[in-house]
Motif scaffolding. Structure first.
Motif, PDB file in Angstrom:
ATOM      1  N   THR A 327      34.154  23.046  53.230  1.00 55.85           N
ATOM      2  CA  THR A 327      34.173  24.312  53.983  1.00 55.85           C
ATOM      3  C   THR A 327      33.065  25.256  53.496  1.00 55.85           C
ATOM      4  O   THR A 327      32.615  26.126  54.237  1.00 55.85           O
ATOM      5  CB  THR A 327      35.541  25.040  53.881  1.00 55.85           C
ATOM      6  OG1 THR A 327      35.788  25.384  52.510  1.00 55.85           O
ATOM      7  CG2 THR A 327      36.678  24.173  54.416  1.00 55.85           C
ATOM      8  N   GLN A 328      32.610  25.077  52.248  1.00 57.25           N
ATOM      9  CA  GLN A 328      31.495  25.878  51.713  1.00 57.25           C
ATOM     10  C   GLN A 328      30.139  25.217  51.983  1.00 57.25           C
ATOM     11  O   GLN A 328      29.103  25.724  51.569  1.00 57.25           O
ATOM     12  CB  GLN A 328      31.667  26.073  50.198  1.00 57.25           C
ATOM     13  CG  GLN A 328      32.891  26.884  49.806  1.00 57.25           C
ATOM     14  CD  GLN A 328      33.028  27.022  48.284  1.00 57.25           C
ATOM     15  OE1 GLN A 328      32.612  26.143  47.522  1.00 57.25           O
ATOM     16  NE2 GLN A 328      33.609  28.131  47.848  1.00 57.25           N
ATOM     17  N   ASN A 329      30.181  24.051  52.648  1.00 59.02           N
ATOM     18  CA  ASN A 329      28.983  23.257  52.942  1.00 59.02           C
ATOM     19  C   ASN A 329      28.224  22.869  51.658  1.00 59.02           C
ATOM     20  O   ASN A 329      26.996  22.848  51.622  1.00 59.02           O
ATOM     21  CB  ASN A 329      28.051  23.994  53.914  1.00 59.02           C
ATOM     22  CG  ASN A 329      27.124  23.016  54.624  1.00 59.02           C
ATOM     23  OD1 ASN A 329      27.448  21.836  54.774  1.00 59.02           O
ATOM     24  ND2 ASN A 329      25.957  23.486  55.022  1.00 59.02           N
ATOM     25  N   LYS A 330      28.999  22.574  50.597  1.00 54.42           N
ATOM     26  CA  LYS A 330      28.413  22.130  49.333  1.00 54.42           C
ATOM     27  C   LYS A 330      28.680  20.643  49.136  1.00 54.42           C
ATOM     28  O   LYS A 330      29.658  20.106  49.658  1.00 54.42           O
ATOM     29  CB  LYS A 330      29.010  22.930  48.170  1.00 54.42           C
ATOM     30  CG  LYS A 330      28.570  24.393  48.166  1.00 54.42           C
ATOM     31  CD  LYS A 330      29.154  25.122  46.971  1.00 54.42           C
ATOM     32  CE  LYS A 330      28.705  26.578  46.973  1.00 54.42           C
ATOM     33  NZ  LYS A 330      29.394  27.355  45.924  1.00 54.42           N
ATOM     34  N   ALA A 331      27.827  19.996  48.345  1.00 56.67           N
ATOM     35  CA  ALA A 331      27.966  18.544  48.122  1.00 56.67           C
ATOM     36  C   ALA A 331      29.325  18.223  47.502  1.00 56.67           C
ATOM     37  O   ALA A 331      29.738  18.847  46.525  1.00 56.67           O
ATOM     38  CB  ALA A 331      26.856  18.047  47.218  1.00 56.67           C
ATOM     39  N   ASN A 332      30.023  17.254  48.108  1.00 59.98           N
ATOM     40  CA  ASN A 332      31.277  16.760  47.522  1.00 59.98           C
ATOM     41  C   ASN A 332      31.240  15.254  47.298  1.00 59.98           C
ATOM     42  O   ASN A 332      32.229  14.664  46.866  1.00 59.98           O
ATOM     43  CB  ASN A 332      32.487  17.170  48.375  1.00 59.98           C
ATOM     44  CG  ASN A 332      32.423  16.673  49.794  1.00 59.98           C
ATOM     45  OD1 ASN A 332      31.560  15.849  50.145  1.00 59.98           O
ATOM     46  ND2 ASN A 332      33.319  17.158  50.650  1.00 59.98           N
ATOM     47  N   CYS A 333      30.092  14.636  47.602  1.00 56.99           N
ATOM     48  CA  CYS A 333      29.860  13.215  47.286  1.00 56.99           C
ATOM     49  C   CYS A 333      28.567  13.128  46.490  1.00 56.99           C
ATOM     50  O   CYS A 333      27.546  13.684  46.911  1.00 56.99           O
ATOM     51  CB  CYS A 333      29.726  12.384  48.559  1.00 56.99           C
ATOM     52  SG  CYS A 333      31.282  11.988  49.338  1.00 56.99           S
ATOM     53  N   LEU A 334      28.599  12.432  45.364  1.00 55.17           N
ATOM     54  CA  LEU A 334      27.451  12.370  44.467  1.00 55.17           C
ATOM     55  C   LEU A 334      26.731  11.025  44.584  1.00 55.17           C
ATOM     56  O   LEU A 334      27.346   9.970  44.448  1.00 55.17           O
ATOM     57  CB  LEU A 334      27.905  12.575  43.018  1.00 55.17           C
ATOM     58  CG  LEU A 334      28.560  13.925  42.709  1.00 55.17           C
ATOM     59  CD1 LEU A 334      29.140  13.912  41.300  1.00 55.17           C
ATOM     60  CD2 LEU A 334      27.550  15.055  42.857  1.00 55.17           C
ATOM     61  N   GLN A 335      25.426  11.100  44.814  1.00 56.90           N
ATOM     62  CA  GLN A 335      24.591   9.898  44.902  1.00 56.90           C
ATOM     63  C   GLN A 335      24.730   9.027  43.657  1.00 56.90           C
ATOM     64  O   GLN A 335      24.811   7.796  43.745  1.00 56.90           O
ATOM     65  CB  GLN A 335      23.126  10.345  45.078  1.00 56.90           C
ATOM     66  CG  GLN A 335      22.123   9.202  45.143  1.00 56.90           C
ATOM     67  CD  GLN A 335      20.694   9.712  45.164  1.00 56.90           C
ATOM     68  OE1 GLN A 335      20.409  10.822  44.723  1.00 56.90           O
ATOM     69  NE2 GLN A 335      19.788   8.918  45.682  1.00 56.90           N
ATOM     70  N   SER A 336      24.797   9.661  42.479  1.00 54.31           N
ATOM     71  CA  SER A 336      24.873   8.904  41.213  1.00 54.31           C
ATOM     72  C   SER A 336      26.171   8.112  41.099  1.00 54.31           C
ATOM     73  O   SER A 336      26.262   7.166  40.332  1.00 54.31           O
ATOM     74  CB  SER A 336      24.743   9.855  40.021  1.00 54.31           C
ATOM     75  OG  SER A 336      25.852  10.737  39.960  1.00 54.31           O
ATOM     76  N   VAL A 337      27.176   8.517  41.870  1.00 53.33           N
ATOM     77  CA  VAL A 337      28.498   7.881  41.801  1.00 53.33           C
ATOM     78  C   VAL A 337      28.653   6.793  42.862  1.00 53.33           C
ATOM     79  O   VAL A 337      29.080   5.681  42.579  1.00 53.33           O
ATOM     80  CB  VAL A 337      29.599   8.956  41.978  1.00 53.33           C
ATOM     81  CG1 VAL A 337      30.956   8.311  42.184  1.00 53.33           C
ATOM     82  CG2 VAL A 337      29.634   9.879  40.778  1.00 53.33           C
TER      83      VAL A 337
END
Length: 354
Positions: A327-337
């Motif tokens: 909802t804040q349009n921030k990353a919640n999936c990490l490329q490194s993971v």
């Protein structure tokens, strides 16, 4: 300031089919480590629903679409009852993981059922769901998703280990979050306890009273997955193709199977954790005291029992947090993971139809 806080519900259904976990959470939108689980509950599945979810892996496309809607209605009804029985009035949004039916990222397939529009219509609330699909479309594993929560909510721990259907772990290495599925745990243990009339091995008592089949243990430890480098993830399909046939080839005595598989899981987990680290352990496997003792033995660590709400509902809490990040349009999936092309903000948002 009080207006920095948002109130939301996270819900999760894991591969071990214990039920639907719900957590009503208060979160500081500017300081993520300032959160509180206010209410939480697990709603067990009926026998009919458990059977449907176990068999859904064999359904055709039309049946899966139908199941997605019906399961969405079930989640909506469960949420409505949870909201009513806990007299919850403030809800910014609901974040639903749904229930995983298919997860084959190499074929760009992942399916979590639990139709977001149905949930939104029944609860009359904004719903964030379908957190995995975009990651798979971006070349990622679509799993694990919890590590962003580990990184931002629990930064004072060296490792975050979850003992659910699978054991998964996350930690910081060279300023990157590393996370992966280590091995199956309850998805295998509970499969065999059900054959002798128990939903699970209470405190690991059945396993602890038996002995290890070392031939089987060696065969399990030799599986190719354990040599692969992260990012990597496991699903029910992998267990059905690799674990069950191997166990059935070597052993029929269920207490011996349980004892051997506990040893296998603990050994694999112990390989990952450095000695004397601070480890947050959550998930249903935390209540298998025999398994925990064997992990302590192999990892050379002491595991503390945390607040039982956090142990039981950490994943539901983290899905609420993933919803907040979306909802804040921030990353919640990490490329490194996950191995996706980039960090990204994943999930679909649904609003109730007027």
């Amino acid at each position: 300031m009080q207006n920095n806080y948002i109130y939301c519900i996270g819900l999760m259904s894991g591969t071990s089919l214990d039920g639907i976990d719900l957590a009503y959470v208060k979160m500081n939108q500017n300081n993520y480590e300032d959160f509180e689980i206010l209410q939480a509950d697990t709603i067990p599945y009926t026998k009919e629903w458990k059977k449907k979810l176990q068999e859904a892996i064999t359904y055709n496309k039309g049946d899966l679409i139908d199941l997605d809607v019906k399961y969405g209605k079930l989640l909506g009804d469960v949420l409505k009852e949870f909201i009513k029985s806990n007299t919850i009035t403030k809800i910014g949004f609901i974040a639903s993981h749904g229930h995983t039916i298919l997860h084959q990222p190499a074929k760009e397939i992942t399916l979590q059922i639990g139709n977001g529009q149905e949930i939104a219509n029944i609860t009359n609330k904004k719903v964030v769901c379908d957190f995995r699909t975009q990651d798979v479309q971006l070349g990622g594993q679509g799993a694990p998703l919890v590590p962003i929560g580990d990184k931002l909510l629990f930064s004072n721990y060296d490792y975050c280990l979850n003992l659910g259907g699978f054991a998964n772990i996350s930690y910081e290495e060279n300023n990157q979050r590393i996370a992966f599925d280590i091995c199956p745990v309850n998805i295998v243990l509970n499969h065999y306890t059900r054959k002798i009339g128990y939903e699970f091995d209470d405190s690991g008592k059945i396993a602890s009273g038996s002995e290890v089949n070392y031939q089987l243990l060696e065969a399990l430890n030799s599986l190719g997955f354990y040599q692969e480098k992260p990012p990597k993830s496991l699903g029910l399909e992998w267990v059905q193709e690799n674990i069950f046939p191997l166990i059935d080839q070597f052993e029929t005595d269920i207490p011996i199977i349980l004892r051997t598989f506990v040893e296998h899981s603990a050994l694999q987990i112990g390989k990952v954790i450095k000695e004397e680290s601070k480890v947050l352990v959550t998930g249903g496997g935390m209540f298998n005291t025999f398994l925990v003792r064997r992990i302590e033995f192999y990892a050379k660590i002491a595991i503390e029992l945390n607040d039982s709400r956090l142990v039981n509902y950490k994943e539901a809490l983290v899905f609420a947090f993933l919803g907040l990040l979306k909802t804040q349009n921030k990353a919640n999936c990490l490329q490194s993971v996950t191995g996706a092309q980039k960090d990204h903000s994943s999930g679909e948002i649904f609003y109730p139809h007027k």
